[in-house]
Design an enzyme around this catalytic site. Structure first.
Site, PDB file in Angstrom:
ATOM      1  CG  LEU A   9      -1.804  -1.113   1.232  1.00  0.00           C
ATOM      2  CD1 LEU A   9      -1.708  -2.087   2.318  1.00  0.00           C
ATOM      3  CD2 LEU A   9      -3.449  -0.635   1.341  1.00  0.00           C
ATOM      4  CG  ASP A  10       0.882   5.653  -1.948  1.00  0.00           C
ATOM      5  OD1 ASP A  10       2.278   5.970  -1.767  1.00  0.00           O
ATOM      6  OD2 ASP A  10      -0.026   6.678  -2.142  1.00  0.00           O
ATOM      7  CG  LEU A  11       2.247   7.104   4.204  1.00  0.00           C
ATOM      8  CD1 LEU A  11       1.391   6.334   4.868  1.00  0.00           C
ATOM      9  CD2 LEU A  11       3.668   7.155   4.817  1.00  0.00           C
TER      10      LEU A  11
END
Length: 238
Positions: A9-11
């Site tokens: 997952l990206d932040l």
């Protein structure tokens, strides 16, 4: 569904809403170094890609000014931007559900890794993740500027111990989708982040979801709603 064993997952724009902390901090740094306001749309486009490469698209930016702008931005972000950031509603529940289902979770962000760890800890999300991966604190040098997101996604993938066929990347910008494709991963775009209309679809996202509940449903947990799946028949994912 895309019932991947491991989820990257990206932040910013995916797990956490920067709430102006990034764009406001960048603008503060630009003005402090004599660079004119590039416009709100241009500032918003800088959320997601590596900071140095994004900053170099701003009129008036030079290689000589770049390290000073980055240093000023990071100081402003640490002082004010991080506190302004908010976890998107439903994200903590999504992560808890994925963990309860035995998924391996990793963060893959263009944010410098030490800062990503600090932000996740401050927002109470760090405990959900098996590993956290970001860029080097030296944001001006390669590979941060030359390879973008693929090398970060590659590091996160390796840490999961899973193959590409069992892993999916989730993010809000085309850079996340491109990083996934460079590592032979399927990808899911989230519509609540910073992508322009059609950006995620054009980059090749297998699906675009509009809520964390919908994302959970696509990943095979909870009671999510149907996603807007692109190329599902072609790729055999639906």
């Amino acid at each position: 569904m895309i019932p991947a064993r491991a989820v990257l997952l990206d932040l910013d724009g995916t797990l956490v809403d920067p709430a102006g902390g990034i764009t406001g901090g960048i603008l503060h740094a630009l003005l402090a170094n004599g660079i004119a306001h590039p416009g709100d749309d241009h500032l918003a486009s800088l959320v997601g890609p590596p900071l140095a490469s994004g900053l170099m698209t701003i009129p008036g930016m030079t290689e000589a000014l770049l390290p000073h702008v980055i240093a000023d931005y990071r100081q402003e972000y640490a002082a004010h931007g991080m506190a302004a950031s908010r976890v998107y509603p439903g994200i903590a529940e999504l992560l808890a559900g994925l963990r309860a289902d035995g998924r391996i979770l990793a963060v893959a962000t263009s944010k410098p890794e030490p800062l990503a760890r600090q932000l996740l800890a401050a927002k109470g999300l760090d405990g959900y993740f098996d590993s956290i991966h970001g860029s080097s604190p030296d944001e001006v040098s390669a590979p941060n500027r030359t390879t973008g997101k693929p090398h970060i996604v590659a590091a996160a993938l390796e840490a999961t111990g899973q193959g590409p066929e069992a892993t999916v990347m989730v993010g809000d910008r085309m850079h996340d989708i491109e990083g996934a494709r460079a590592n032979a991963l399927q990808s899911i775009g989230v519509a609540w982040g910073f992508a322009a209309d059609g950006e995620l679809e054009a980059a090749g996202a297998a699906a675009v979801v509009h809520s964390p509940a919908e994302l959970g449903g696509l990943l095979g947990i909870g009671r999510g709603h149907s996603a807007s799946v692109h190329g599902a028949v072609r790729d055999g994912i639906a």
